[in-house]
Design a protein around this motif. Structure first.
Motif, mmCIF file in Angstrom:
data_model
loop_
_atom_site.group_PDB
_atom_site.id
_atom_site.type_symbol
_atom_site.label_atom_id
_atom_site.label_comp_id
_atom_site.label_asym_id
_atom_site.label_seq_id
_atom_site.Cartn_x
_atom_site.Cartn_y
_atom_site.Cartn_z
ATOM 1 N N VAL A 7 2.053 24.187 26.002
ATOM 2 C CA VAL A 7 1.336 25.142 25.030
ATOM 3 C C VAL A 7 2.139 26.080 24.659
ATOM 4 C CG1 VAL A 7 -0.776 26.700 24.986
ATOM 5 C CG2 VAL A 7 -0.918 24.482 26.220
ATOM 6 N N TRP A 8 2.169 26.606 23.171
ATOM 7 C CA TRP A 8 3.057 27.595 22.966
ATOM 8 C C TRP A 8 2.338 28.276 21.850
ATOM 9 C CZ3 TRP A 8 4.509 22.351 21.560
ATOM 10 C CH2 TRP A 8 4.531 22.186 20.130
ATOM 11 N N ASP A 9 2.831 29.662 21.906
ATOM 12 C CA ASP A 9 2.550 30.736 20.936
ATOM 13 C C ASP A 9 3.178 30.654 19.518
ATOM 14 O OD1 ASP A 9 1.547 32.916 19.872
ATOM 15 O OD2 ASP A 9 2.845 34.497 21.441
ATOM 16 N N GLY A 10 2.683 30.301 18.492
ATOM 17 C CA GLY A 10 3.290 30.150 17.075
ATOM 18 C C GLY A 10 2.325 29.564 16.254
ATOM 19 N N ALA A 11 3.051 29.233 14.825
ATOM 20 C CA ALA A 11 2.181 28.586 13.972
ATOM 21 C C ALA A 11 1.871 27.186 14.363
ATOM 22 C CB ALA A 11 3.147 28.871 12.688
ATOM 23 N N ARG A 12 0.508 26.933 14.123
ATOM 24 C CA ARG A 12 0.239 25.315 14.116
ATOM 25 C C ARG A 12 0.965 24.546 13.373
ATOM 26 N NH1 ARG A 12 -3.605 22.418 16.946
ATOM 27 N NH2 ARG A 12 -4.229 20.264 15.995
ATOM 28 N N ASP A 93 -8.592 18.621 28.544
ATOM 29 C CA ASP A 93 -9.885 18.720 27.727
ATOM 30 C C ASP A 93 -9.913 20.301 27.778
ATOM 31 O OD1 ASP A 93 -10.097 16.280 26.945
ATOM 32 O OD2 ASP A 93 -11.785 15.795 28.241
ATOM 33 N N HIS A 94 -10.222 20.958 28.887
ATOM 34 C CA HIS A 94 -10.252 22.299 29.063
ATOM 35 C C HIS A 94 -8.803 23.014 28.596
ATOM 36 C CE1 HIS A 94 -11.784 25.980 30.486
ATOM 37 N NE2 HIS A 94 -10.627 26.192 31.207
ATOM 38 N N ALA A 95 -7.722 22.860 29.107
ATOM 39 C CA ALA A 95 -6.502 23.386 28.612
ATOM 40 C C ALA A 95 -6.387 23.394 27.057
ATOM 41 C CB ALA A 95 -5.358 22.679 29.242
ATOM 42 N N ALA A 96 -6.777 22.419 26.369
ATOM 43 C CA ALA A 96 -6.766 22.280 24.889
ATOM 44 C C ALA A 96 -7.734 23.150 24.194
ATOM 45 C CB ALA A 96 -6.977 20.817 24.559
ATOM 46 N N SER A 97 -8.542 23.049 24.980
ATOM 47 C CA SER A 97 -9.847 24.042 24.153
ATOM 48 C C SER A 97 -9.533 25.484 24.431
ATOM 49 C CB SER A 97 -11.305 23.488 24.845
ATOM 50 O OG SER A 97 -12.286 24.534 24.557
ATOM 51 N N LEU A 98 -9.075 25.933 25.500
ATOM 52 C CA LEU A 98 -8.673 27.065 26.004
ATOM 53 C C LEU A 98 -7.329 27.654 25.022
ATOM 54 C CD1 LEU A 98 -9.478 29.546 27.694
ATOM 55 C CD2 LEU A 98 -7.800 28.614 29.362
ATOM 56 N N ALA A 99 -6.404 26.615 24.735
ATOM 57 C CA ALA A 99 -5.310 27.042 23.857
ATOM 58 C C ALA A 99 -5.958 27.399 22.593
ATOM 59 C CB ALA A 99 -4.573 26.004 23.862
ATOM 60 N N ARG A 100 -6.792 26.439 22.015
ATOM 61 C CA ARG A 100 -7.486 26.728 20.424
ATOM 62 C C ARG A 100 -7.982 28.162 20.831
ATOM 63 N NH1 ARG A 100 -9.672 22.340 20.425
ATOM 64 N NH2 ARG A 100 -11.592 22.847 21.384
ATOM 65 N N GLU A 101 -8.882 28.472 21.785
ATOM 66 C CA GLU A 101 -9.390 29.806 21.788
ATOM 67 C C GLU A 101 -8.566 31.118 21.739
ATOM 68 O OE1 GLU A 101 -12.151 29.986 25.190
ATOM 69 O OE2 GLU A 101 -13.207 28.109 24.908
ATOM 70 N N HIS A 102 -7.534 30.569 22.483
ATOM 71 C CA HIS A 102 -6.283 31.813 22.517
ATOM 72 C C HIS A 102 -5.293 32.016 21.292
ATOM 73 C CE1 HIS A 102 -6.672 33.490 26.709
ATOM 74 N NE2 HIS A 102 -7.545 32.570 26.468
ATOM 75 N N GLY A 103 -5.682 31.149 20.304
ATOM 76 C CA GLY A 103 -4.874 30.885 18.990
ATOM 77 C C GLY A 103 -3.623 30.251 19.264
ATOM 78 N N LEU A 104 -3.380 29.510 20.477
ATOM 79 C CA LEU A 104 -1.930 28.730 20.835
ATOM 80 C C LEU A 104 -2.124 27.346 20.212
ATOM 81 C CD1 LEU A 104 -1.821 30.185 24.240
ATOM 82 C CD2 LEU A 104 -0.659 31.205 22.187
ATOM 83 N N VAL A 105 -0.846 26.782 20.206
ATOM 84 C CA VAL A 105 -0.737 25.433 19.852
ATOM 85 C C VAL A 105 -0.646 24.386 21.329
ATOM 86 C CG1 VAL A 105 0.721 23.549 18.656
ATOM 87 C CG2 VAL A 105 0.827 25.940 17.834
ATOM 88 N N CYS A 106 -1.466 23.166 21.357
ATOM 89 C CA CYS A 106 -1.322 22.447 22.407
ATOM 90 C C CYS A 106 -0.874 21.128 22.080
ATOM 91 C CB CYS A 106 -3.015 22.329 23.127
ATOM 92 S SG CYS A 106 -3.001 21.506 24.542
#
Length: 116
Positions: A7-12, A93-106
């Protein structure tokens, strides 16, 4: 046996291929480098803290993480999550959903695909 997720912080990235390239570059620069790890970005810290509220990384108890503490797997804009294979589907599933909520790339390196 474990299952890994990045999971990273940056543009999708535009697609899975571009995501794989970004993933490789981030790993080489932040996770595999001989230099000292950079402090995780505020967005990564907030994400890991939120993830740990649901799946604590208590190293003395039962945990879904194969390599706790999870925050030790974060450097700069990326966190590399290593979970037990038995808990992978639920955590993924939860990690991906949470990444999306935080504006992160999974990104799932096992199948070389972006996760929702």
């Amino acid at each position: 046996m474990s299952y890994d997720l990045a999971v990273w912080d940056g543009a999708r990235p535009l697609d899975d291929e571009q995501a794989g390239s970004v993933y490789d570059e981030l790993c080489a620069r932040h996770l595999e480098s001989d230099e000292a790890a950079a402090p995780p970005t505020p967005a990564v810290v907030a994400y890991v803290e939120a993830l740990l509220r649901r799946y604590p990384d208590d190293i003395d108890g039962d945990t879904v993480w194969a390599s706790p503490p999870v925050m030790d797997e974060a450097s700069g804009p990326i966190v590399y999550l290593v979970m037990s294979y038995r808990a992978a589907q639920e955590v993924l599933d939860h990690a991906a959903s949470l990444a999306r909520e935080h504006g992160l790339v999974c990104y799932d390196p096992q199948v070389a695909r972006l996760r929702a």
